[in-house]
Design an enzyme around this catalytic site. Sequence first.
Site, PDB file in Angstrom:
ATOM      1  N   GLU A 290       0.739  -1.414  -0.074  1.00  0.00           N
ATOM      2  CA  GLU A 290       0.142   0.076  -0.011  1.00  0.00           C
ATOM      3  C   GLU A 290       1.166   1.666   0.135  1.00  0.00           C
ATOM      4  OE1 GLU A 290      -4.383  -0.585   1.639  1.00  0.00           O
ATOM      5  OE2 GLU A 290      -3.216   0.170   3.100  1.00  0.00           O
ATOM      6  N   HIS A 311       7.948 -26.895  -1.612  1.00  0.00           N
ATOM      7  CA  HIS A 311       7.076 -28.577  -2.315  1.00  0.00           C
ATOM      8  C   HIS A 311       5.913 -27.592  -2.841  1.00  0.00           C
ATOM      9  CE1 HIS A 311       9.566 -30.893   0.378  1.00  0.00           C
ATOM     10  NE2 HIS A 311       9.712 -29.267   1.010  1.00  0.00           N
ATOM     11  N   LYS A 425     -14.114   0.362  -4.223  1.00  0.00           N
ATOM     12  CA  LYS A 425     -15.600   0.707  -3.319  1.00  0.00           C
ATOM     13  C   LYS A 425     -16.680   1.594  -3.989  1.00  0.00           C
ATOM     14  CE  LYS A 425     -12.400   1.237   1.707  1.00  0.00           C
ATOM     15  NZ  LYS A 425     -11.668   2.288   1.726  1.00  0.00           N
TER      16      LYS A 425
END
Length: 448
Positions: A290, A311, A425
Amino acid sequence: MKNICLNIDKVAKFVSKEGIAAYEPQVKAAMKTLEEGTGLGNDFLGWLHLPSTISKEHLADLKATAQVLRENCEVVIVAGIGGSYLGARAVNEALSNSFQWLQTNHNGPVMIHAGHNISEDYLYELTEYLKDKKFGIINISKSGTTTETALAFRLLKEQCERQRGKEMARKVIVAITDAKKGAARVTADKEGYKSFIIPDNVGGRFSVLTPVGLLPIATAGYDIEKLVEGAASMEKLTASDVPFMENPSAVYAAVRNALYAQNGKKIEILVNYHPKLHYVSEWWKQLYGESEGKDHKGIFPAAVDFSTDLHSMGQWIQEGERIIFETVISVEQPACHLEIPSDAENLDGLNFLAGKRVDEVNKMAELGTQLAHVDGGVPNMRVAVPELNEFYLGQLIYFFEKACGISGYILGVNPFNQPGVEAYKKNMFALLNKPGYEEESKAIRARL
Ligand code: PA5
C-alpha cells in the site's frame, strides 16, 4: 540484550558494496524529509516517534481495558480490516501456541477476527459458534465507515446485546476509532462504550503500536510494554545520527531500491521458516504494497512460508523468471526443545539425524535454500530475530516501518496514502445502490 540484525552478504553478487553505498545521499535525504515532515504525506508521520512517546498511563489504560475483556469473555472478536486488523493478528499469532484454538484450558479469551471479509459463510459460522459463548467485541475502524467491518459489527453487536444483555454488552464492547468522525464513533458515544482514539496522523498500516494493535495484543495476554520497548529501541537504532551502514532500516531500504532499479528485481518475497510468522508476512505485504505500489511503480511484495512452500513455490523461485529477491526472517532460537529420537530399525533412514534438534534441520533447510537460491539468481537478505517475543517483534515492526518510509521516498512516491483502494469501493457502492451513488450506479450498470 541482542537486537534483530540485517545481513546483506548474499546480495553482494547482485549489487556491489559501492552500489549500495551510492544510495547514502538518497537515504539521508529521505530520512531528513521524514524527520522534518517536509515530504508527501507529511500529515501521516505520527508513527515515526510513536514508540518513544507512548505514555505509561496510556499503556495502563489499555491493559485495564484488556483485563475487563479477559475477565468477562470466553471469546473476543476483533473486528477490523487491513491496517485495522493485520498488526494485531501478526503479533498474536507469532506469540501464541500453534494449537491454542484447539485447547480447552485457555489462559484468557479465544481471539477471533471478523470484519476482514464479506463471506456469508464465515459470518454465519461465526455467529453460530458464538451462540453459547460469553463474547466481547473490539471494533476497530479509523474511518468508522468501512463496509466489511461495519457489517460484521452490526451482526455481532446485535448478537452480543441479545445474548449478554445491554448492560454487559456495554462493558465488553470496545471501540477504537477516530476522535470525532464516522459511524463507529457515533455508535460508541451513543452506547457509552469504552473507546480509544486512532491518532489522525497515523495511517492504518502504521497503526499497530496504537490501540489498534495494542488492545487486542494485551487482551490476548501479551506484554505490550515489552512490545513498545522493543520498538523504541529500534527507533534509536534507526535514528538519523546512526551511520548509514549501521542503520538496518536505511540499508534495507537502499538494497531493495538498488535491486529494483539496477537489477530489475520487481518482486520481493518475504520468507519465514516458522508458520507462526505467516501473519507477520501478511502485515508486511500491506505495509509495503500500500505504501509503494502507486504511480505505476513499486516492488510487488509477496510472501512464502518455508519449508512448506518449498514444495509448491520452490520450483518457481529456483528457476522461474529472474525478477525476484528474498528477505528471510530467521528466528535464531526456537521457544521449545524437541530432539529427534533414534530408531532401532531405522526403517525411515533418519538415524543420521538422531539426537539433533528439529530446529537444526530447519536451519540447514534455510541455509541450503539460501545458497541454492543465490546460485539460481535470487538475491537474499536475512533479518535475524534472536527469538520470538514481544521485544523483538516490536523491533521488527519498527524496523520495517522506518525502512518503508525511507524506501517510499527513495522511490519517489507518497508512502502514506492509498488512493487506489477507493476504486473498488466506488464500484461496489454503485452496484449496491448506496444512497449518494445514483449517477455511478447508472454508469456502472450501463457497462454490464
Ligand atoms: O492502511 C489503510 O489505510 C487501510 O488498510 C485501512 O486500515 C483499512 O481499509 C481499514 O480502514 P478503517 O480503519 O478506516 O476501517
